[in-house]
Design a protein around this motif. Structure first.
Motif, PDB file in Angstrom:
ATOM      1  N   ARG A 128       0.935  -1.191  -0.036  1.00  0.00           N
ATOM      2  CA  ARG A 128       0.071  -0.097  -0.003  1.00  0.00           C
ATOM      3  C   ARG A 128       0.896   1.089   0.027  1.00  0.00           C
ATOM      4  O   ARG A 128       0.423   2.234  -0.722  1.00  0.00           O
ATOM      5  CB  ARG A 128      -0.987  -0.039   1.199  1.00  0.00           C
ATOM      6  CG  ARG A 128      -1.871  -1.111   1.237  1.00  0.00           C
ATOM      7  CD  ARG A 128      -2.906  -0.902   2.428  1.00  0.00           C
ATOM      8  NE  ARG A 128      -3.714  -2.277   2.358  1.00  0.00           N
ATOM      9  CZ  ARG A 128      -3.465  -3.147   3.287  1.00  0.00           C
ATOM     10  NH1 ARG A 128      -2.256  -3.101   4.102  1.00  0.00           N
ATOM     11  NH2 ARG A 128      -3.998  -4.437   3.397  1.00  0.00           N
TER      12      ARG A 128
ATOM     13  N   GLU B 253       2.146   2.144  -3.323  1.00  0.00           N
ATOM     14  CA  GLU B 253       0.991   2.500  -4.430  1.00  0.00           C
ATOM     15  C   GLU B 253       0.496   4.042  -4.186  1.00  0.00           C
ATOM     16  O   GLU B 253      -0.100   4.468  -5.082  1.00  0.00           O
ATOM     17  CB  GLU B 253      -0.104   1.638  -4.218  1.00  0.00           C
ATOM     18  CG  GLU B 253       0.124   0.067  -4.782  1.00  0.00           C
ATOM     19  CD  GLU B 253      -1.225  -0.693  -4.243  1.00  0.00           C
ATOM     20  OE1 GLU B 253      -1.892  -0.378  -3.399  1.00  0.00           O
ATOM     21  OE2 GLU B 253      -0.883  -1.932  -4.717  1.00  0.00           O
ATOM     22  N   ARG B 254       1.162   4.633  -3.057  1.00  0.00           N
ATOM     23  CA  ARG B 254       0.932   6.007  -2.800  1.00  0.00           C
ATOM     24  C   ARG B 254       1.511   6.832  -3.811  1.00  0.00           C
ATOM     25  O   ARG B 254       2.800   6.805  -4.211  1.00  0.00           O
ATOM     26  CB  ARG B 254       1.428   6.364  -1.379  1.00  0.00           C
ATOM     27  CG  ARG B 254       0.667   5.739  -0.267  1.00  0.00           C
ATOM     28  CD  ARG B 254       0.674   6.443   0.919  1.00  0.00           C
ATOM     29  NE  ARG B 254      -0.461   5.985   2.023  1.00  0.00           N
ATOM     30  CZ  ARG B 254      -0.786   6.587   3.214  1.00  0.00           C
ATOM     31  NH1 ARG B 254       0.137   7.717   3.488  1.00  0.00           N
ATOM     32  NH2 ARG B 254      -1.703   6.075   4.040  1.00  0.00           N
TER      33      ARG B 254
ATOM     34  N   LEU C  94      -1.781   2.617   6.723  1.00  0.00           N
ATOM     35  CA  LEU C  94      -1.154   1.551   5.707  1.00  0.00           C
ATOM     36  C   LEU C  94      -2.093  -0.072   6.090  1.00  0.00           C
ATOM     37  O   LEU C  94      -1.882  -0.801   5.387  1.00  0.00           O
ATOM     38  CB  LEU C  94       0.304   1.354   5.697  1.00  0.00           C
ATOM     39  CG  LEU C  94       0.727   2.412   5.261  1.00  0.00           C
ATOM     40  CD1 LEU C  94       2.399   2.146   5.422  1.00  0.00           C
ATOM     41  CD2 LEU C  94       0.751   2.892   3.777  1.00  0.00           C
TER      42      LEU C  94
END
Length: 580
Positions: A14, A17-18, A96
């Protein structure tokens, strides 16, 4: 794959993917090593170079463990980095994970008790502008919050009066329920994630050891993560060392007065006994102060006792040894020990005389705090007289007379403390010497089952430049710090610093080991450049750090607390100057 690893990898995915995030393989590797260490109840040492993303690498496995009910303590050397963990990195890491019922685990931030403001003292100063402003804005009630509000020196000196004392009335205080320190300490005992500093972490270990596990500061936890681990031995040496002077004696009188200043303590069996014990303690301290004055008349600076005696073969120790030390020193230490020993015994008797109702009424806590406070001073004074382990006792006469104990080798003591406690992981940008963790193990007492040195993040050969002045540009500092030579040395350092700042257009962090040296160089450079220059004052690290981050052209002159753990992303920090 284990549940913990699965949670960690999910959080790392996660994070990757930011928007704007750059994947860091070293961060992922460090997080997974810590996860394995937590799961295997093992110790780990991880060298993660600058830019690896150590903070999130520590927080992600800690939160993954907390998700299943575990407790983790994260400790840093500086309060600056601890606050960065708490205010900046923790919210990112929390985001997250998918939390059951959107309820993340409780986390808290804890520093030493004297770094919190006392509400009782603030109440006594109700109506003063700075006290009102602080109470209105304070979240945690810490010194860093106070100094970010108190800009004038007249306001800043108030901190000494309002800081929580080493021992106080505890539950018997009218402000116990909203006390900044006790609220933070209570939260720390129940939180799943505790963010603190090395000093508090070590204090917890020492309290556990001295009470055979009956008392602690942080509550039971499963795992500890020590960031800035290369500084952990220094933190331990500071925690185990001690300085005794007249101010310590006078502060003791104030601490005892404030702790016992409660009429409810003098009911029943204790009526009349507490005033008598207090009176005898005051007489003992008065006698110690008189002995201190006699010592001051004959004292010379130097080493007076060592352990083991082989230390004297070291030329640096041997040269500083006093061939004979005054009998006034033994008299002073004996008088101090007698005062504290007598009061310690009196406190034990008072606590016993209080009876079974004591714990219910909160009196036990007052006596326990005083007993711990007095026991620490008593222990240090006895070790000054008869040094143990690898330590020495020495006299200083400037800026005031003091008897000092310095622990030189903390490795064995730390090994015993750490082996009795939960396992831990140690992180830092530099931990190895020639690729080996052996020196860290000797210095810190940590024997790790996992060892990993991660590769550098930055391409220093392509993206960095190193400047070293010529040998004749700056006088040797070891021979240039007396009153006659110091101005020439400061002038030479200032000239080099000024040239660097002009070349790079400010944007520099200039680090000194000595505050005196920093202030002298600052005065010279500040007069000669139009570039904005900030200087760290005694207690404004957080506030001056924020100002430096906001002003891209500014340079910051700073000392110890900025050597490690300080983060200023972007152009603001383009050059680091080390004055050594």
């Amino acid at each position: 794959m284990s549940r913990l690893r699965e949670e960690v990898q999910g959080a790392l995915r996660r994070l990757s993917e930011r928007h704007g995030f750059q994947r860091r393989p070293g961060q992922e590797q460090a997080a997974l090593i810590i996860a394995d260490a937590i799961e295997g109840a093992a110790r780990a040492t991880i060298e993660a170079p600058t830019g690896s993303g150590k903070s999130l690498a520590a927080l992600i496995p800690a939160l993954a463990h907390a998700k299943s009910g575990g407790r983790v303590v994260i400790a840093t050397f500086t309060n600056i980095l601890a606050e960065q963990y708490w205010r900046k990195d923790l919210p990112i890491a929390m985001g997250l994970f998918d939390w059951p019922e959107d309820e993340p685990p409780k986390a808290t931030y804890l520093v030493g008790r004297t770094r919190y403001a006392c509400r009782l003292e603030l109440e006594r100063r109700a109506g003063t502008a700075i006290a009102e402003r602080f109470l209105d804005k304070a979240e945690n009630g810490t010194d860093s919050e106070f100094f970010s509000i108190a800009q004038r020196w007249q306001d800043r000196r108030l901190w000494r009066e309002i800081a929580v004392p080493p021992a106080c009335q505890g539950r018997k205080c009218t402000h116990y329920r909203d006390c900044f320190f006790y609220r933070a300490r209570s939260a720390a005992r129940s939180a799943k994630i505790v963010i603190t500093n090395h000093s508090v972490f070590l204090s917890d270990l020492l309290v556990r050891q001295s009470t055979q596990g009956r008392q602690d500061l942080l509550g039971p936890y499963d795992f500890a993560i020590l960031d800035e681990g290369h500084d952990f031995p220094q933190a331990a040496a500071s925690a185990m060392s001690y300085s005794l002077n007249q101010e310590v004696l006078r502060q003791s009188l104030e601490v005892v007065q404030r702790a016992l200043d409660d009429p409810s303590l003098q009911r029943g069996a204790l009526k009349g006994l507490i005033p008598l014990a207090h009176k005898r303690f005051r007489e003992g301290i008065r006698a110690a102060e008189e002995a201190y004055q006699r010592l001051g008349q004959v004292a010379e600076p130097g080493i007076v006792a060592v352990s083991p005696e082989e230390l004297l073969f070291d030329p640096r120790v041997g040269r500083s040894q006093l061939q004979s030390h005054p009998s006034a020193l033994a008299e002073f230490l004996d008088t101090v020990i007698a005062a504290y020993e007598g009061f310690f015994e009196a406190l034990q008797k008072l606590k016993s005389a209080r009876g079974a109702r004591s714990a219910e009424e909160g009196d036990d806590e007052v006596f326990d705090m005083l007993l711990m406070y007095v026991a620490e001073i008593l222990y240090q004074c006895k070790r000054m007289k008869e040094p143990d382990a690898v330590s020495l006792t020495y006299l200083d006469v400037e800026p005031r007379l003091s008897v000092n104990r310095e622990v030189i080798d903390v490795g064995e003591r730390l090994r015993a403390l750490l082996e009795e406690g939960p396992p831990c992981a140690v992180l830092a940008a530099t931990l190895t010497v020639d690729g080996s963790f052996q020196f860290l193990s000797q210095e810190s007492g940590i024997r790790a089952q996992f060892e990993e040195a991660l590769p550098p993040v930055f391409d220093f050969e392509r993206h960095a430049a190193l400047y070293v002045p010529s040998l004749d540009a700056i006088p040797d500092p070891s021979t240039s710090r007396d009153e006659d030579s110091a101005p020439l040395y400061y002038e030479a350092v200032a000239e080099q610093v000024q040239r660097i700042l002009q070349t790079v257009g400010g944007r520099s962090l200039v680090l000194f080991h000595s505050r005196k040296e920093m202030e002298a160089v600052y005065r010279i450079v500040e007069e000669r450049t139009s570039l904005p220059i900030l200087m760290q004052q005694s207690s404004d690290a957080r506030e001056v750090g924020e100002r430096f981050r906001r002003d891209i052209r500014a340079s910051l002159f700073a000392v110890r607390s900025f050597w490690t753990g300080f983060d200023a992303p972007g152009e603001t920090l383009s050059c680091v100057v080390l004055v050594r």
